[in-house]
Design an enzyme around this catalytic site. Sequence first.
Site, PDB file in Angstrom:
ATOM      1  N   GLY A 284     -28.203 -45.762  69.111  1.00  0.00           N
ATOM      2  CA  GLY A 284     -27.539 -46.161  70.354  1.00  0.00           C
ATOM      3  C   GLY A 284     -26.364 -45.260  70.688  1.00  0.00           C
ATOM      4  N   ASP A 285     -25.585 -44.899  69.662  1.00  0.00           N
ATOM      5  CA  ASP A 285     -24.443 -43.987  69.875  1.00  0.00           C
ATOM      6  C   ASP A 285     -24.939 -42.619  70.336  1.00  0.00           C
ATOM      7  OD1 ASP A 285     -22.986 -46.080  68.744  1.00  0.00           O
ATOM      8  OD2 ASP A 285     -23.049 -45.198  66.744  1.00  0.00           O
TER       9      ASP A 285
END
Length: 311
Positions: free
Chosen positions: A263-264
């Site tokens: 996600g990052d």
Amino acid sequence: EQTYKLFCMGNPLLDICVNADEELLKKYEELVNNYKVEYVAGGATQNTGRSVQYLLPSKTTIYFGCVGKDKYADIMRKVAEKDGLIVDYLVDNEHPTGTCAVIITGYNRSLIANLSAANHYQKSKHLDLPEKWKIVENAKFYYIGGFFLTVSPDSMLKVAKHAAENNKPFMTNLSAPFLCQVPAFKNSMKELVPYWDIIFGNESEAEAFAISENWENTKFPRVAIITQGSEPTIVAYQETGKVEEIPVIPIDKKEIVDTNGAGDTFVGGFLSQFIQGKSIKDSIKAGHWLANINLKRIGSSLPDEKIPYPC
């Protein structure tokens, strides 16, 4: 003087990644001594900053956070700067650098975080200093992950207000459902809501926020970007009321090494294009592309040999 296009701020944690069995989960202190570990400059926002740099020239992005005066901070600086991310850490002599043990068992991951020094960022000792604030003023885009609300909401608010007053995009992440459920953090988030221009989150975080809050307006037409793992990413545009779905790149489960940091990395891929003036949709596609590469590797890491983005 050196200027940076993107300013990031968050909780720097040295990720200590290892492939292991369930037994190690009970006694993770043995990681460094008894297992072959991989060190990654972690913490959600620092992961994103490193990912941005994967697709952009070195020193496009600068990152603020707090570390201890120890070897872990030295390792983290080297790892981050090798990726082209400039880190400007406040050094806390009282607490060790924050760490996160990342134990990978098959396709699953377990994270055991110890924020330590990262939890002691002090605005008055860093962000408020004229030479540090000048860095903020010179930047054109701002991204601060939601986890920083638990550490220094005043710092987030100061940067967000500057962005709004100068018509520069301020972007953040819902980061975790608890941030809009625990009263103290929810109140800090509520103060920040009017300044959001682009907000990222996954489906569970978005649901928690939708239950807790109504949105206020900003001068900048808002965009909400909600990821759903292997399902399409949902984008909602305040200006037009349009909602669209953008499919992710298919990946065979057998190719997935670790979902930690995907996600990052997605946000990093997005920002790398958005700060160059690309459209929201094109930026999301870059996020999908970079996250797809990350899923095939341990931790929030990318290949040393840069793969050119086929934009």
